[in-house]
Design a protein around this motif. Structure first.
Motif, PDB file in Angstrom:
ATOM      1  N   HIS A 181       0.855  -1.216   0.000  1.00  0.00           N
ATOM      2  CA  HIS A 181       0.000   0.000   0.000  1.00  0.00           C
ATOM      3  C   HIS A 181       0.881   1.253   0.000  1.00  0.00           C
ATOM      4  CE1 HIS A 181      -3.116  -2.731   0.936  1.00  0.00           C
ATOM      5  NE2 HIS A 181      -3.254  -2.524   2.235  1.00  0.00           N
ATOM      6  N   LEU A 182       1.899   1.234   0.867  1.00  0.00           N
ATOM      7  CA  LEU A 182       2.730   2.436   1.031  1.00  0.00           C
ATOM      8  C   LEU A 182       3.532   2.751  -0.229  1.00  0.00           C
ATOM      9  CD1 LEU A 182       3.960   1.792   4.681  1.00  0.00           C
ATOM     10  CD2 LEU A 182       2.608   3.750   3.939  1.00  0.00           C
ATOM     11  N   VAL A 183       4.078   1.693  -0.845  1.00  0.00           N
ATOM     12  CA  VAL A 183       4.842   1.908  -2.085  1.00  0.00           C
ATOM     13  C   VAL A 183       3.897   2.470  -3.151  1.00  0.00           C
ATOM     14  CG1 VAL A 183       6.123   0.754  -3.936  1.00  0.00           C
ATOM     15  CG2 VAL A 183       6.584   0.162  -1.547  1.00  0.00           C
ATOM     16  N   GLY A 184       2.694   1.916  -3.213  1.00  0.00           N
ATOM     17  CA  GLY A 184       1.694   2.419  -4.168  1.00  0.00           C
ATOM     18  C   GLY A 184       1.389   3.888  -3.914  1.00  0.00           C
ATOM     19  N   LEU A 185       1.205   4.250  -2.638  1.00  0.00           N
ATOM     20  CA  LEU A 185       0.885   5.647  -2.287  1.00  0.00           C
ATOM     21  C   LEU A 185       2.041   6.586  -2.620  1.00  0.00           C
ATOM     22  CD1 LEU A 185      -0.930   5.281   1.144  1.00  0.00           C
ATOM     23  CD2 LEU A 185      -1.884   6.285  -0.935  1.00  0.00           C
ATOM     24  N   GLN A 186       3.246   6.087  -2.388  1.00  0.00           N
ATOM     25  CA  GLN A 186       4.407   6.920  -2.704  1.00  0.00           C
ATOM     26  C   GLN A 186       4.455   7.205  -4.214  1.00  0.00           C
ATOM     27  OE1 GLN A 186       8.357   5.247  -2.349  1.00  0.00           O
ATOM     28  NE2 GLN A 186       9.008   7.006  -1.157  1.00  0.00           N
ATOM     29  N   ASN A 187       4.133   6.181  -5.005  1.00  0.00           N
ATOM     30  CA  ASN A 187       4.096   6.383  -6.463  1.00  0.00           C
ATOM     31  C   ASN A 187       3.015   7.394  -6.848  1.00  0.00           C
ATOM     32  OD1 ASN A 187       6.155   4.582  -6.777  1.00  0.00           O
ATOM     33  ND2 ASN A 187       4.819   2.816  -7.156  1.00  0.00           N
ATOM     34  N   VAL A 188       1.878   7.329  -6.141  1.00  0.00           N
ATOM     35  CA  VAL A 188       0.797   8.290  -6.418  1.00  0.00           C
ATOM     36  C   VAL A 188       1.286   9.714  -6.142  1.00  0.00           C
ATOM     37  CG1 VAL A 188      -1.472   9.101  -5.629  1.00  0.00           C
ATOM     38  CG2 VAL A 188      -1.080   6.654  -5.972  1.00  0.00           C
ATOM     39  N   LEU A 189       1.953   9.893  -4.999  1.00  0.00           N
ATOM     40  CA  LEU A 189       2.466  11.227  -4.643  1.00  0.00           C
ATOM     41  C   LEU A 189       3.464  11.723  -5.684  1.00  0.00           C
ATOM     42  CD1 LEU A 189       3.182  11.356  -0.789  1.00  0.00           C
ATOM     43  CD2 LEU A 189       1.435  12.556  -2.083  1.00  0.00           C
ATOM     44  N   ASN A 190       4.351  10.817  -6.113  1.00  0.00           N
ATOM     45  CA  ASN A 190       5.358  11.210  -7.108  1.00  0.00           C
ATOM     46  C   ASN A 190       4.699  11.593  -8.427  1.00  0.00           C
ATOM     47  OD1 ASN A 190       7.381  10.822  -5.314  1.00  0.00           O
ATOM     48  ND2 ASN A 190       7.871   8.737  -5.984  1.00  0.00           N
ATOM     49  N   ALA A 191       3.679  10.811  -8.819  1.00  0.00           N
ATOM     50  CA  ALA A 191       2.996  11.110 -10.083  1.00  0.00           C
ATOM     51  C   ALA A 191       2.263  12.445  -9.984  1.00  0.00           C
ATOM     52  CB  ALA A 191       2.015   9.987 -10.412  1.00  0.00           C
ATOM     53  N   LEU A 192       1.623  12.679  -8.841  1.00  0.00           N
ATOM     54  CA  LEU A 192       0.875  13.934  -8.648  1.00  0.00           C
ATOM     55  C   LEU A 192       1.788  15.150  -8.725  1.00  0.00           C
ATOM     56  CD1 LEU A 192      -1.594  13.359  -5.654  1.00  0.00           C
ATOM     57  CD2 LEU A 192      -2.172  14.124  -7.949  1.00  0.00           C
ATOM     58  N   SER A 193       2.980  15.008  -8.159  1.00  0.00           N
ATOM     59  CA  SER A 193       3.870  16.176  -8.064  1.00  0.00           C
ATOM     60  C   SER A 193       4.780  16.296  -9.282  1.00  0.00           C
ATOM     61  CB  SER A 193       4.720  16.078  -6.799  1.00  0.00           C
ATOM     62  OG  SER A 193       5.483  14.899  -6.835  1.00  0.00           O
ATOM     63  N   VAL A 213       6.226  20.934  -3.373  1.00  0.00           N
ATOM     64  CA  VAL A 213       7.542  20.286  -3.468  1.00  0.00           C
ATOM     65  C   VAL A 213       8.588  21.270  -2.963  1.00  0.00           C
ATOM     66  CG1 VAL A 213       7.005  18.751  -5.405  1.00  0.00           C
ATOM     67  CG2 VAL A 213       7.788  21.072  -5.870  1.00  0.00           C
ATOM     68  N   GLY A 214       9.708  20.756  -2.503  1.00  0.00           N
ATOM     69  CA  GLY A 214      10.760  21.633  -1.992  1.00  0.00           C
ATOM     70  C   GLY A 214      12.036  20.853  -1.805  1.00  0.00           C
ATOM     71  N   ASN A 215      12.939  21.464  -1.056  1.00  0.00           N
ATOM     72  CA  ASN A 215      14.234  20.856  -0.836  1.00  0.00           C
ATOM     73  C   ASN A 215      14.628  21.077   0.612  1.00  0.00           C
ATOM     74  OD1 ASN A 215      17.168  20.355  -1.164  1.00  0.00           O
ATOM     75  ND2 ASN A 215      16.508  20.227  -3.312  1.00  0.00           N
ATOM     76  N   PHE A 216      14.970  20.009   1.317  1.00  0.00           N
ATOM     77  CA  PHE A 216      15.395  20.171   2.706  1.00  0.00           C
ATOM     78  C   PHE A 216      16.749  19.499   2.884  1.00  0.00           C
ATOM     79  CE2 PHE A 216      15.599  18.895   7.191  1.00  0.00           C
ATOM     80  CZ  PHE A 216      15.405  20.133   7.787  1.00  0.00           C
ATOM     81  N   ALA A 217      17.726  20.282   3.330  1.00  0.00           N
ATOM     82  CA  ALA A 217      19.096  19.796   3.528  1.00  0.00           C
ATOM     83  C   ALA A 217      19.593  19.042   2.295  1.00  0.00           C
ATOM     84  CB  ALA A 217      19.173  18.922   4.779  1.00  0.00           C
ATOM     85  N   GLY A 218      19.311  19.600   1.126  1.00  0.00           N
ATOM     86  CA  GLY A 218      19.820  19.023  -0.115  1.00  0.00           C
ATOM     87  C   GLY A 218      18.980  17.880  -0.661  1.00  0.00           C
ATOM     88  N   GLU A 219      17.906  17.507   0.049  1.00  0.00           N
ATOM     89  CA  GLU A 219      17.083  16.385  -0.424  1.00  0.00           C
ATOM     90  C   GLU A 219      15.709  16.891  -0.875  1.00  0.00           C
ATOM     91  OE1 GLU A 219      15.587  12.140   1.178  1.00  0.00           O
ATOM     92  OE2 GLU A 219      17.150  13.078   2.374  1.00  0.00           O
ATOM     93  N   PRO A 220      15.307  16.572  -2.112  1.00  0.00           N
ATOM     94  CA  PRO A 220      13.986  17.037  -2.553  1.00  0.00           C
ATOM     95  C   PRO A 220      12.867  16.296  -1.810  1.00  0.00           C
ATOM     96  CG  PRO A 220      15.001  15.659  -4.236  1.00  0.00           C
ATOM     97  CD  PRO A 220      16.003  15.793  -3.133  1.00  0.00           C
ATOM     98  N   TYR A 221      11.751  16.968  -1.615  1.00  0.00           N
ATOM     99  CA  TYR A 221      10.627  16.311  -0.939  1.00  0.00           C
ATOM    100  C   TYR A 221       9.292  16.721  -1.565  1.00  0.00           C
ATOM    101  CZ  TYR A 221       9.707  20.749   1.425  1.00  0.00           C
ATOM    102  OH  TYR A 221       9.422  22.063   1.674  1.00  0.00           O
ATOM    103  N   VAL A 222       8.274  15.885  -1.313  1.00  0.00           N
ATOM    104  CA  VAL A 222       6.893  16.189  -1.697  1.00  0.00           C
ATOM    105  C   VAL A 222       6.103  16.256  -0.396  1.00  0.00           C
ATOM    106  CG1 VAL A 222       4.883  15.435  -3.030  1.00  0.00           C
ATOM    107  CG2 VAL A 222       7.177  14.758  -3.760  1.00  0.00           C
TER     108      VAL A 222
END
Ligand code: SF4
Length: 628
Positions: free
Chosen positions: A263-275, A345-354
């Motif tokens: 479920h979590l991997v699927g949700l992470q893919n959804v977030l990545n696709a959305l952003s 989306v943004g960047n925290f300590a050099g790491e991109p995030y959603v």
């Protein structure tokens, strides 16, 4: 009639009632008698704490009510406790009181105050349900308060104690401090606590059950109430980020929760696709997440699976990120009205995030029950103006009165100026503008015979201007830093205060939105001048725009309520650091041309007597009697 008899009617323990304070006491007594709510703008120095606590306690004793003094500031807990002690000492009044802060801050186990509230609630609940917290089981045996806990409580009841004392004694006796404070609350006439003990539905219901009191019998005093709308909105908001998702996936993998992992991997893919191509942020709908999530598995079942997995994970480690995701997914099913959903989306300590957030726009969603049920709610602050705006935002009903009081301090003790020579308006930010701001700030700092504090709209603007300022300023400069902890901030303030004994003094550079903007008291010679540089307007992001639209639709005042007034409130809070007693003298400068525009100038209270001038050095010299 002697002073004791005179003041006993409203339990006023501190000598003479001050100018304006008398009217405040009359208003509060009237509101209590008539079961009304009150919204009070009363400037610093009026003695709001004693003017409200005394009459409220008197009324509570005579009418079987309980006073809830709600504040978010530690210093105010101390002032309230000291006021109650003074009342007891002066009038010999028989009553008990308790002081309570957030449960995670009272918990015996180390590191709890660094957890999110949701994580801590789940952790503590599970320990209690599974009889794994000795401090809790020592306190309650078979669902009854133990003999030992009652004995310790009887001892504590003899005095009015600060939270620190309740924690210290409970820890020594191996009892849960939160349970102890709540148990003391069941007999208390006054409970001092944070806003959420009354306004967070989940916390309130369980707290009122524990203290065995009814909302109908509550007299609520909300201190620093200008913070209440934002605090309540944040209380009702929740988010997840790719950092949380990553940790949750690691957790599910580590503890072999295969279905949840998928479920979590699927949700992470959804977030990545959305952003996907997103540059900064955008508003999204509930279906933006729920529709693709349903393709992974049944949404409700997914939440349930994660909750169960989190419970099992918490048996092996303190917290569960899977639990954090479950809480978010559960909340995401909530209402659209009064909320905005933001993907960023943004960047925290050099790491991109959603980041996906479900943010509350309307604090009245959570105040409704309390406003309908409580005997009286008295909201007070030195910057609760216009009071009608707070009545609207907090959803106060027809049994509410609003009052605005003037300052009790001599007007001659303060000089308030608008210097219209510069602006921090976004479209006018140029190197020349910064040069001018830095030079004017340095000229003011050099002219003030003592310490001065400057509050900027943001750290980045402060740092840009500071480069110019340091070239011209002749004094020692202190910088507030958002990463400072409580001890570091206190240390910096002490050093700054020490500089006030030198003839020239020092300069503090902070921000209107930082903790020094409203969290410090610098009375007497510790601070001779405050300069508010620019307008700390909220950034025009998705949430601010949604707030403007929502308040426009609901009150017809979107810009005022979401944008203009909150900025002026921050300015007034910063300005308020200077004059803290009737003998303090100082100057307050609002440095931006917009403060002179009618649109912004109308937001200040009439007794502010703002003087618009470019001859600020002359004014400063005259005010401090400096011969040039
Ligand atoms: S019951 Fe008390 S001591 Fe135990 S975890 Fe909860 S707050 Fe901490």
């Amino acid at each position: 009639m002697n002073e004791k008899d005179d003041n006993e009617g409203f339990l006023f323990p501190f000598g003479n009632v001050r100018n304006e304070q008398d009217k405040l006491i009359v208003a509060i007594r009237h509101a209590l008698k008539e079961r009304k709510h009150l919204i009070i703008h009363a400037p610093t120095g009026l003695g709001k704490t004693v003017a409200s606590l005394g009459p409220a306690l008197k009324f509570a004793i005579e009418n079987k009510k309980t006073v809830f003094f709600l504040t978010s500031r530690h210093t105010q807990h101390v002032i309230a406790i000291d006021t109650l002690k003074a009342i007891k000492e002066k009038f010999g009044t028989e009553f008990s009181a308790t002081d309570i802060i957030g449960k995670k801050h009272m918990c015996i186990f180390p590191g709890m105050d660094r957890t999110t509230s949701g994580e801590f609630i789940d952790y503590c609940r599970q320990l209690r349900e599974e009889d794994k917290c000795d401090y809790y089981t020592n306190f309650r045996k078979n669902n009854k308060v133990s003999v030992k806990a009652r004995t310790v409580a009887d001892e504590l009841k003899r005095a009015i104690n600060h939270t620190e004392k309740i924690i210290e004694v409970s820890a020594q006796e191996k009892l849960c401090p939160y349970e102890m404070a709540a148990f003391l609350g069941s007999e208390a006439k006054v409970i001092i606590g944070d806003y959420y003990y009354l306004f967070s539905p989940a916390v309130r219901d369980s707290f009122f059950r524990r203290i065995e009191k009814k909302m109908e019998d509550a007299i609520v005093i909300v201190d620093e109430a200008h913070n209440l709308p934002a605090r309540l909105r944040s209380l009702m908001s929740i988010h997840i980020s790719s950092f949380i998702m990553k940790r949750a996936i690691q957790e599910a993998r580590k503890f072999k929760h295969e279905a949840v992992l998928s479920h979590l991997v699927g949700l992470q893919n959804v977030l990545n696709a959305l952003s996907g191509d997103l540059k900064d942020e955008m508003a999204v709908t509930r279906e933006s997440l729920m529709e693709p999530a349903r393709k992974i598995a049944d949404y409700d079942m997914m939440v349930e699976d994660m909750e169960m997995a989190a419970e099992s994970i918490r048996n092996k480690q303190r917290f569960s990120f899977v639990g954090s995701v479950a809480r978010f997914l559960d909340a995401w099913r909530g209402e659209d009205e009064g909320y905005v959903r933001v993907l960023s989306v943004g960047n925290f300590a050099g790491e991109p995030y959603v980041r996906l957030a479900y943010n509350c726009l309307d604090p009245s969603i959570v105040t409704k029950d309390a406003i309908e049920s409580c005997h009286s709610i008295i909201c007070m602050s030195g910057t609760l103006t216009p009071s009608t705006m707070y009545a609207d935002l907090l959803g106060f009903d027809s049994r509410t009165m609003s009052m605005e009081f003037g300052s009790p301090f001599p007007q001659d003790n303060v000089l308030r100026m608008v210097v219209p020579d510069t602006t921090t308006k976004y479209t006018k930010r140029t190197p020349q503008q910064f040069e001018k701001i830095g030079k004017i700030c340095a000229d003011i700092a050099n002219a003030v015979p003592g310490n001065s504090a400057f509050f900027f709209p943001s750290y980045s603007l402060r740092d840009t201007v500071a480069k110019i300022f340091t070239r011209h300023c002749t004094k020692k400069i202190f910088y507030e830093d958002s990463r400072m902890d409580k001890g570091q901030r206190q240390g910096l303030l002490e050093k700054f205060k020490k500089e006030s004994v030198s003839k020239e003094g020092a300069v503090l550079l902070g921000t209107a939105t930082g903790s020094f903007g409203e969290g410090i008291d610098l009375p007497g010679d510790f601070l001779k001048a405050v300069v508010v540089v620019g307008l700390p307007l909220n950034p025009p992001d998705v949430e601010t725009k949604a707030l403007i639209d929502y308040y426009n639709k609901k009150y017809g005042k979107g810009f005022d309520y979401a944008y203009t007034f909150p900025a002026i409130t921050k300015c007034m809070q910063s300005a308020g650091r200077c004059i803290r007693s009737e003998t303090d003298r100082g100057i307050i400068v609002f440095l931006d041309e917009r403060f002179a525009f009618p649109h912004y100038a109308r937001c200040f209270p009439p007794d502010y007597n703002l003087r618009v001038t470019s001859r600020y050095i002359e004014e400063i010299n005259n005010f401090f009697n400096i011969k040039t």
